[in-house]
Write a protein that holds these residues in place. Sequence first.
Motif, short mmCIF file in Angstrom:
data_model
loop_
_atom_site.label_atom_id
_atom_site.label_comp_id
_atom_site.label_asym_id
_atom_site.label_seq_id
_atom_site.Cartn_x
_atom_site.Cartn_y
_atom_site.Cartn_z
N GLN A 3 0.82 -1.20 0.00
CA GLN A 3 0.00 0.00 0.00
C GLN A 3 0.86 1.25 0.00
OE1 GLN A 3 -2.60 0.34 3.43
NE2 GLN A 3 -4.14 1.47 2.28
N LEU A 4 0.40 2.26 -0.75
CA LEU A 4 0.98 3.59 -0.73
C LEU A 4 -0.11 4.57 -0.35
CD1 LEU A 4 2.98 3.51 -4.11
CD2 LEU A 4 3.90 3.20 -1.81
N VAL A 5 0.18 5.45 0.59
CA VAL A 5 -0.80 6.42 1.04
C VAL A 5 -0.18 7.80 1.03
CG1 VAL A 5 -2.35 7.13 2.90
CG2 VAL A 5 -1.96 4.69 2.47
N ALA A 24 4.76 4.08 2.56
CA ALA A 24 4.74 2.78 1.90
C ALA A 24 4.67 1.68 2.95
CB ALA A 24 5.99 2.60 1.05
N SER A 25 3.77 0.75 2.77
CA SER A 25 3.70 -0.41 3.65
C SER A 25 3.74 -1.67 2.79
CB SER A 25 2.43 -0.38 4.50
OG SER A 25 1.28 -0.32 3.69
N GLY A 26 4.46 -2.66 3.29
CA GLY A 26 4.61 -3.90 2.55
C GLY A 26 5.72 -3.86 1.51
N PHE A 27 6.43 -2.75 1.44
CA PHE A 27 7.53 -2.59 0.48
C PHE A 27 8.83 -2.33 1.21
CE2 PHE A 27 4.97 -2.09 -3.33
CZ PHE A 27 3.81 -1.48 -2.90
N SER A 28 9.92 -2.70 0.59
CA SER A 28 11.22 -2.19 0.98
C SER A 28 11.63 -1.20 -0.09
CB SER A 28 12.25 -3.31 1.07
OG SER A 28 13.54 -2.77 1.26
N LEU A 29 11.67 0.08 0.26
CA LEU A 29 11.96 1.11 -0.74
C LEU A 29 13.36 1.00 -1.31
CD1 LEU A 29 10.25 4.30 0.70
CD2 LEU A 29 9.40 2.70 -1.02
N ASP A 30 14.21 0.18 -0.68
CA ASP A 30 15.58 0.04 -1.17
C ASP A 30 15.63 -0.49 -2.59
OD1 ASP A 30 15.37 -0.61 1.83
OD2 ASP A 30 17.46 0.00 1.59
N ALA A 100 4.27 6.74 -6.66
CA ALA A 100 4.27 5.44 -7.32
C ALA A 100 5.62 4.77 -7.16
CB ALA A 100 3.92 5.61 -8.80
N LEU A 101 5.59 3.45 -7.22
CA LEU A 101 6.82 2.66 -7.15
C LEU A 101 6.95 1.81 -8.40
CD1 LEU A 101 6.83 1.26 -3.49
CD2 LEU A 101 7.67 3.44 -4.34
N ALA A 102 8.19 1.67 -8.85
CA ALA A 102 8.48 0.84 -10.01
C ALA A 102 9.62 -0.10 -9.69
CB ALA A 102 8.86 1.72 -11.20
N SER A 103 9.42 -1.38 -10.00
CA SER A 103 10.49 -2.35 -9.80
C SER A 103 11.35 -2.38 -11.06
CB SER A 103 9.91 -3.72 -9.47
OG SER A 103 8.98 -4.12 -10.46
N VAL A 104 11.89 -1.21 -11.38
CA VAL A 104 12.74 -1.04 -12.56
C VAL A 104 14.09 -0.55 -12.08
CG1 VAL A 104 13.07 0.30 -14.67
CG2 VAL A 104 10.79 -0.51 -14.04
N TRP A 105 15.12 -1.24 -12.47
CA TRP A 105 16.47 -0.86 -12.06
C TRP A 105 17.22 -0.29 -13.24
CZ3 TRP A 105 18.00 -5.90 -9.01
CH2 TRP A 105 17.20 -5.98 -7.86
N GLY A 106 17.86 0.83 -13.05
CA GLY A 106 18.67 1.40 -14.10
C GLY A 106 18.72 2.90 -13.99
N TYR A 118 2.83 0.22 -8.79
CA TYR A 118 2.12 0.48 -7.53
C TYR A 118 1.86 1.97 -7.39
CZ TYR A 118 4.04 -4.14 -6.74
OH TYR A 118 4.38 -5.47 -6.88
N TRP A 119 0.62 2.29 -7.02
CA TRP A 119 0.18 3.68 -6.96
C TRP A 119 -0.59 3.93 -5.66
CZ3 TRP A 119 1.18 7.29 -10.75
CH2 TRP A 119 1.73 6.79 -11.94
N GLY A 120 -0.46 5.17 -5.17
CA GLY A 120 -1.30 5.60 -4.08
C GLY A 120 -2.64 6.08 -4.60
N GLN A 121 -3.48 6.51 -3.68
CA GLN A 121 -4.84 6.93 -4.05
C GLN A 121 -4.89 8.38 -4.52
OE1 GLN A 121 -3.67 7.07 -1.03
NE2 GLN A 121 -4.38 9.05 -0.26
N GLY A 122 -3.83 9.13 -4.28
CA GLY A 122 -3.78 10.51 -4.72
C GLY A 122 -4.18 11.49 -3.63
N THR A 123 -3.64 12.70 -3.73
CA THR A 123 -4.00 13.77 -2.82
C THR A 123 -4.16 15.06 -3.64
OG1 THR A 123 -3.37 14.93 -0.77
CG2 THR A 123 -1.58 14.33 -2.25
N GLN A 124 -5.21 15.80 -3.35
CA GLN A 124 -5.54 16.98 -4.14
C GLN A 124 -4.70 18.17 -3.69
OE1 GLN A 124 -7.95 17.48 -6.74
NE2 GLN A 124 -6.94 19.48 -6.89
#
Length: 129
Positions: A3-5, A24-30, A100-106, A118-124
């Motif tokens: 989850q992203l909030v 971020a919950s459930g992720f390792s941002l590393d 948002a998170l992307a499992s893309v390395w480079g 992975y995306w959060g719900q957004g904030t206005q």
Amino acid sequence: QLQLVESGGGSVQPGGSLRLSCAASGFSLDYYAVGWFRQVPGKEREGLSCISNSGGSDGSTYYADSVKGRFTISKDNAKKMVYLQMNSLKPEDTAVYYCALASVWGAGPLFDATEYAYWGQGTQVTVSS
């Protein structure tokens, strides 16, 4: 649970500042590239800023021309938080903002929304006098 909030949005006058946070919950941002996007009705999601990832370590930060010099992205891997400091806000910055998170390395900027899984719900964010 993955989850992203986002939080920190609101209304501000032109020239003002806001700091958006993304928990971020459930992720390792590393191991993820992180990005901030925004969207207004009827338009495509716009990539604003990102931090690349090179397989376990943070890479470079990138900014879209529309926010360069005004916005600053940062992340705290230990706290699992991503931030977007927004200064000198303009009415055209009004939008819903997403992290948002992307499992893309480079190397290189990652402003293609389709690369992010992975995306959060957004904030206005509303900038108006």
